[in-house]
Enzyme design. Structure first.
Site, PDB file in Angstrom:
ATOM      1  N   ILE B 160     -35.409  37.862 -28.145  1.00  0.00           N
ATOM      2  CA  ILE B 160     -35.864  38.141 -26.947  1.00  0.00           C
ATOM      3  C   ILE B 160     -36.874  37.015 -26.887  1.00  0.00           C
ATOM      4  O   ILE B 160     -38.004  37.138 -27.752  1.00  0.00           O
ATOM      5  CB  ILE B 160     -36.756  39.529 -26.509  1.00  0.00           C
ATOM      6  CG1 ILE B 160     -35.027  40.513 -26.339  1.00  0.00           C
ATOM      7  CG2 ILE B 160     -37.278  39.292 -25.141  1.00  0.00           C
ATOM      8  CD1 ILE B 160     -35.688  41.794 -26.202  1.00  0.00           C
ATOM      9  N   CYS B 161     -37.234  35.967 -26.236  1.00  0.00           N
ATOM     10  CA  CYS B 161     -38.237  34.935 -26.000  1.00  0.00           C
ATOM     11  C   CYS B 161     -38.379  34.387 -27.429  1.00  0.00           C
ATOM     12  O   CYS B 161     -37.589  33.929 -28.340  1.00  0.00           O
ATOM     13  CB  CYS B 161     -39.411  35.673 -25.556  1.00  0.00           C
ATOM     14  SG  CYS B 161     -40.700  34.305 -24.782  1.00  0.00           S
ATOM     15  N   GLU B 162     -39.785  34.539 -27.836  1.00  0.00           N
ATOM     16  CA  GLU B 162     -39.764  34.062 -29.242  1.00  0.00           C
ATOM     17  C   GLU B 162     -39.188  34.684 -30.583  1.00  0.00           C
ATOM     18  O   GLU B 162     -38.678  33.907 -31.447  1.00  0.00           O
ATOM     19  CB  GLU B 162     -41.559  33.942 -29.630  1.00  0.00           C
ATOM     20  CG  GLU B 162     -41.841  33.282 -31.104  1.00  0.00           C
ATOM     21  CD  GLU B 162     -43.283  33.595 -31.334  1.00  0.00           C
ATOM     22  OE1 GLU B 162     -43.676  34.760 -31.097  1.00  0.00           O
ATOM     23  OE2 GLU B 162     -43.897  32.889 -32.030  1.00  0.00           O
ATOM     24  N   GLY B 164     -36.169  35.407 -29.952  1.00  0.00           N
ATOM     25  CA  GLY B 164     -34.753  34.579 -29.681  1.00  0.00           C
ATOM     26  C   GLY B 164     -34.750  33.413 -30.987  1.00  0.00           C
ATOM     27  O   GLY B 164     -33.845  32.790 -31.309  1.00  0.00           O
TER      28      GLY B 164
END
Lengths: 292, 378
Positions: B160-162, B164
């Protein structure tokens, strides 16, 4: 709580939200509370002095504050007009007047003054160490850094005030157009929604401008310079009293991080060796069973 | 920069006004709402606004990092375990905000075996912890633990986000250890925002590029970290007037409905929990990725190795939010032409950066979409 108290409270809510906004990097004006435009008196007020401070340390600050003062005068005049006209002629309701003045107060886009709890302001906070007058050189650097931050704040505030003036102008234009069409506001909320929508569009545009990005970068840099100057003094004090300095602590933490990496690598190597040994044993057992 | 000042006299003459009666009626309504709000505030207890309540157990811990395994909520489908990896900006609790808005619960209800890694609360003492440590160290160890515990060679990753970005790096460096990778709201091409010009989108990209490497270095030198409060402020700047009205108008609107009010508070609780980002990792994040775009250009180095997106050979599901103003869709979708697998799927969901996880329609689609996609990759 009666109705008037409630309306006053809404005004306070609004002001508080503006104050909170200030603590962010886009509006990082809070360092030096009581010295910025957000602290009631507006820009151009007398600057606090530091012992040993030379006027040349603040080259450009006077210009920045002068420009800010002009923007401020323009914005506050427009703010007053908006609040008065939206209040309507003849109502003379002091509570409503006060609330509207708050809602259209350009200070909400600038500094909050005493209650600064956001990003850059927190970063810039630190020990004042005002009693350490013997460390003149370090204090001089600190004073210069402080002056640099004030200047950067003033320049950034001017950018934000220009933005507010643009937003207020766009809002007034929209209201005029509504009036010409014979449309009024059904509620104060509807009026506020129009203001919010208009201001948001302008603010997003301002934030993308080179002037905004440059002045904000200058703010960040000035805040960092001030912080580092403060740490210089703290380090000298630590040395004086035999306490570990920030640099020494950083060294320890660096060593600890590197040791943890080594331990992790050793653990992995050990786990891999154990797995390999287990596989060899398993294979050997399988061979013995096959032979036997 | 200053536009023409408005004609104040004209504005004054033309502005319509509310009558005192209309104003009083609104004040009355406001008073009623605030009274209701005061009552709601007095009734709210900590337990009412708990977040991340889905039951889980600590299964591994190292330094400040903790690996949890969620307890099953449905019959297991015996799929490869999934490790949820959030970034260092914010916390994984967003994926489990509340019972009816929880990606975690949705996936558990679909029979997945779910783990999540919590990076803890980095302090100044963690100044020298780098992305190398997170990817090559902690994440690699978490994957090893899960693989050993489940007696498998591989695990599936959900970044998720960073987080990811972390899983992307891991999948490129250790392709043999990843069964499949789901990315959600993950930036890959950090300059991809320049291909879209939507108002208010991609401000972090613009803001970061307005700084120099030296600015970043000195920021970290002075702070030891990228302060969570600073990043929170940058996020707030992306929705400027929303930030100004959040605690007056928005909160007042929420006061009419207790459920809405509690949702508001839970979201605030998540937003307020913003750990500091370790200094060295922040330098890599801001300079190598946001400024120099090294990940997209396969020049990003971790642990002495170059992360090459073409080395990602596992199946990839790339989920983005169509109205994500923080991670513009183009910055995520850029992965499509870079990975070394043909099994690449994109899923664009309605909503913004957080709305994908907590918005009514999007979160249902997200859970089902991920579970079905993973099941098909066994």
């Amino acid at each position: 709580m009666d109705q008037f108290d409630a309306f006053k409270a809404m005004g306070e809510f609004w002001a508080r939200a503006g104050t909170n906004f200030l603590g962010m990097p886009g509006t990082p004006f809070a360092q030096g509370a009581g010295q910025g435009v957000g602290q009631g008196a507006g820009p151009g007020q007398a600057m606090p002095t530091w012992p040993g401070l030379q006027p040349t340390d603040f080259a450009g600050l006077a210009d920045a504050q002068s420009a800010l003062a002009m923007s401020w005068a323009s914005a506050t005049a427009l703010s007053t007009t908006l609040a008065e006209t939206l209040r309507g002629s003849g109502t003379a309701d002091p509570t409503a007047t006060a609330v509207l003045a708050r809602i259209f107060d350009p200070k909400a886009w600038l500094g909050g003054g005493a209650e600064f709890d956001g990003g850059l302001s927190r970063m810039a906070e630190g020990p004042r160490l005002a009693d350490l007058w013997t460390m003149e050189r370090k204090l001089g650097a600190l004073s210069t850094a402080w002056g640099g931050l004030q200047r950067a704040q003033a320049e950034h505030n001017a950018v934000m005030l220009d933005g507010w003036t643009r937003a207020a102008g766009a809002f007034a234009k929209l209201v005029n157009e509504r009036t010409e069409r014979g449309e009024g506001f059904r509620s104060a909320r509807e009026m506020m929604s129009l203001w919010i929508e208009t201001a948001n569009t302008v603010l997003l545009d301002v934030q993308r401008s080179e002037a905004f990005l440059a002045s904000q970068r200058a703010m960040l840099k000035a805040t960092t310079d001030l912080r580092l100057a403060q740490q210089e003094i703290a380090a000298a004090t630590s040395e004086l009293y035999g306490q570990p300095s920030r640099v020494e602590m950083d060294d320890v933490h660096k060593g600890l991080t590197e040791l943890r990496r080594e331990v992790r690598a050793l653990r992995r190597a050990a786990a891999a060796a154990t797995k390999a040994e287990a596989k060899r044993s398993e294979a050997a057992s399988a061979r013995e069973n096959a032979d036997g | 920069m200053v536009e023409t000042a408005p004609d104040r006299k004209a504005a004054a003459a033309a502005l319509p006004s509310l009558t005192p009666a209309e104003m009083l009626a609104e004040v009355g309504e406001l008073g009623r709402r605030m009274s209701e709000g005061a009552r709601l505030f007095s009734e709210v207890r900590d337990a009412d606004v708990q977040i991340a309540t889905t039951p889980k157990d600590v299964v591994w811990r190292q330094d400040k990092v903790t690996l949890y395994r969620y307890r099953p909520l449905a019959e297991s489908k015996n799929l490869t375990p999934v490790l949820i990896v959030y970034g260092l900006i914010g916390r994984y609790t967003m994926a489990d905000l509340q019972e009816d808005r929880s990606l975690v619960r949705n996936l558990l209800n679909l029979g997945l075996d779910l783990y999540v890694v919590d990076w803890g609360n980095p302090s100044r003492a963690d100044r020298y912890v780098s992305i190398d440590d997170y990817v090559d160290g902690y994440l690699a160890d978490c994957v090893s633990f899960i693989a050993d515990a489940s007696n498998r060679e591989t695990v599936s990753l959900l970044g998720i986000c960073e987080g990811g970005v972390f899983t992307t790096c891991f999948a490129a460096l250790y392709p043999e250890r990843v069964n499949a990778m789901v990315l959600t709201i993950t930036p890959i091409d950090f300059h991809g925002d320049t291909r879209e010009s939507r108002a208010g989108h991609g401000f972090i990209n613009v803001w970061t590029r307005s700084l120099t490497h030296e600015d970043v270095d000195r920021l970290i030198e002075s702070q030891g970290s990228l302060p969570g409060a600073l990043m929170g402020s940058v996020f707030s700047m992306m929705t400027p007037m929303r930030t100004l009205t959040k605690y007056n108008l928005d909160l007042l609107d929420a006061l009419d409905d207790k459920k809405k009010f509690l949702n508001f508070l839970r979201m605030e609780k998540w937003i307020a929990d913003r750990p500091d980002h370790p200094g060295e990792a922040a330098k890599q994040w801001l300079k190598d990725l946001y400024q120099d775009n090294k990940l997209f250009e396969s020049r990003f180095e971790l642990g002495g190795r170059t992360v090459k997106l073409a080395d990602i050979t596992c199946p990839v599901l790339n989920v983005f939010a169509k109205d994500d103003h923080i991670i513009p869709p183009a910055t995520s979708q850029a992965l499509r032409d870079k990975v070394g697998t043909d099994d690449y799927t994109e899923l664009g969901l309605p909503g913004g950066h957080v709305g994908v996880f907590v918005g009514g329609r999007a979160q249902a689609l997200l859970g089902t979409g991920i579970a079905e996609w993973l099941e098909a990759r066994e």
